[in-house]
Design an enzyme around this catalytic site. Sequence first.
Site, PDB file in Angstrom:
ATOM      1  CB  CYS A 152      -0.949   0.005   1.197  1.00 49.16           C
ATOM      2  SG  CYS A 152      -2.183   1.329   1.103  1.00 49.16           S
ATOM      3  CD  GLU A 202      -2.499  -1.596  -3.068  1.00 48.35           C
ATOM      4  OE1 GLU A 202      -3.015  -0.713  -3.782  1.00 48.35           O
ATOM      5  OE2 GLU A 202      -2.426  -1.500  -1.833  1.00 48.35           O
ATOM      6  CE1 TYR A 243      -3.652   4.719  -3.475  1.00 47.86           C
ATOM      7  CE2 TYR A 243      -3.150   2.363  -3.432  1.00 47.86           C
ATOM      8  CZ  TYR A 243      -4.071   3.395  -3.486  1.00 47.86           C
ATOM      9  OH  TYR A 243      -5.415   3.111  -3.550  1.00 47.86           O
TER      10      TYR A 243
END
Length: 236
Positions: free
Chosen positions: A144, A216, A148
């Site tokens: 995460c 994701e 990102y």
Amino acid sequence: MSTLPPPPADGFCARAWSRTAALQQAIVEHPFNAALADATLDRDRFAQYVVQDARYLVGFAQALAAAASRAGDPADAAFLSGAAQGALVEERRLHAGYVEEFGLTAAEVEGVETPPSALGYISYLRACALTEPYPVLVAALLPCFWVYQHVGSTILEATGDLTGHPYRAWIETYADDEFAEAVLAARDLTDRLAAEATGETRDAMFAAFQRATEYEWLFWNSAWEKEEWPTARWRA
């Protein structure tokens, strides 16, 4: 924009990223992120993503807080607890801004059901927090951060001038230097834990990193497909 230096070649993170390279590329090239990059992403899809991501961040912060409570090093505990606070405060502020921009009411937000992929990711991190060893939990949390930052910085590098871009705030949040520093800290922690772990634990860490990275992709795909529960038709 901050370009991350590569992780140490002999560390866990370098191997994990290399082994998931095809998946990382698929995430960057996913239609959701491609449309976000060129400003053609429709507002309905982004609005669904924003609502789901705000909910996800609660579970992510809970898992970070659980990791912080198990950290043996005070500096690591401070980083993890600070990241939990950031997820709940700073990133949710970004999402709240978009919710306001889209004119969504609180009732409309609450009325959006969490689809299977988003619920699966949230539940997976909570399960790791409850059942997995500390190093495995940290490995599950790393994507995460890292994915990102990779997506945000890749989009910014390809796009350049964001003047007038409808998703400028999102791109700049994940491509800026402060977020990059958090990614570096998360990578460093994961590498240190892996270096001290047994081979069996390192294997479990990679499996967790892989699965979270798959989630994701699924999370963005869920927003792109406007995913719903196919079983809703049979509800009483």
